[in-house]
Design a protein around this motif. Structure first.
Motif: not given
Length: 336
Positions: A150, A123, A315-316, A331, A126
């Motif tokens: 996240a 991650k 996801d972000l 997120f 992100e």
């Protein structure tokens, strides 16, 4: 008269010399061509280590190494540019991140350690977006909160930011930066050449030239971009929800004089989101992580105007108001 000349001879000599020097300077200035600065090349040093996080092709034609500080205002301002450029030339350009927290930024080193820990969970990028978007809140509790945002394993993250392994990675980045003469952030090194540029256009021009010289393709895919004349109004906007069932409720994000409220959310696929401009001025909402084609050009909202869409990408996702340093992120998880 003769006595006057003899008595003042030193004055006349100085005056003549001054005139000669002045005339010489003018002549030289008229005949001197512009000399480009000698850009510094980094030699005999591997700028990328095993713990360096990279985005772009595995075997790039061009490598751009960034030495940066998550608490540095200039780094935050330039971060969207790097995201855009790396996305635009993603077939040939690889972006690599090295940590260089400056001593005057008290939270920068811990933020760098946290980013490396986030990278161990896949991650890094992100999490880096979250750090830049929340640069004024980088204390330990904040960093843990962003890990949750996240979608990370928070308990593992808490252990990792206390683990010397990730602190050692940051120290290694700092040693390298000091070794090659990094003294400010962001410092950008393009194919081992320390970059110098006056504005974003000059920066991109240098990237383009490097790609051309390496035999790469600089033609960007503009198929998803929207011109100003094609901007859609809220009433005419029709979104392809990709088979996802939109939620019955709507989460509202207000834009005020202080920025987006709320500015960090954790939502699920299918959630409907509404932006409302609660200022008396026109705003432009620009996505930083490009996921939605209707945001490829900034979404312009007049005073009190709204824009609603459905979250269809996991996801972000990060965004900002284009004219000021107001950032936000969502997120998007696949399940509740």
């Amino acid at each position: 008269m003769k006595e006057f000349i003899i008595r003042n001879k030193p004055v006349f000599v100085i005056a003549v010399i001054t005139i000669v020097i002045f005339v010489s300077i003018i002549i030289l200035a008229q005949n001197t061509t512009t000399i480009k600065p000698n850009l510094r090349k980094i030699e005999n040093v591997d700028l990328i280590s095993s713990h360096t996080y990279k985005k772009g092709p595995i075997n790039p034609k061009v490598t751009l190494v960034e030495f940066s500080d998550f608490q540095c205002p200039a780094c935050r301002s330039f971060h969207p540019v790097l995201v855009q450029i790396s996305d635009k030339y993603k077939k040939d350009l690889q972006l690599a991140y090295r940590n260089f927290p400056l001593p005057q930024h008290e939270n920068a080193k811990l933020a760098a350690i946290a980013a490396q820990a986030a990278g161990s969970q896949g991650k890094f990028w992100e999490y880096a977006d979250l750090l830049y978007n929340n640069q004024d809140s980088l204390k330990k509790d904040d960093l843990i909160k962003y890990a949750e945002t996240a979608g990370m394993n928070v308990e593992q993250f808490k252990k990792d930011i206390e683990d010397n392994t990730f602190a050692a990675q940051v120290e290694d980045d700092m040693r390298l930066g000091n070794q090659i003469g990094v003294n400010s952030t962001p410092t950008l090194i393009l194919n081992n050449i320390v970059m110098e540029f006056g504005n974003v256009d000059e920066f991109e021009t240098q990237v383009i030239e490097a790609i051309k010289n390496a035999g790469g393709n600089i033609n960007q895919d503009s198929g998803n971009e929207t011109t100003d004349s094609e901007k859609q109004t809220t009433s005419s906007f029709k979104q392809d929800v990709k088979g996802i069932v939109p939620s019955a409720d709507v989460v509202t994000i207000e834009y005020t004089k202080d920025g987006f409220v709320p500015n960090n959310l954790k939502l699920t696929l299918g959630q409907r989101v509404k932006f409302i401009n609660n200022t008396d001025k026109e705003i432009s909402i620009q996505q930083l992580i490009k996921k939605y084609d209707f945001f490829y050009s900034p979404k312009v909202l007049g005073s009190k105007e709204e824009f609603e869409f459905t979250l269809t990408e996991p996801d972000l996702w990060t965004f900002k108001e284009a004219s000021v340093r107001h950032y936000g992120s969502i997120f998007v998880s696949k399940e509740n």
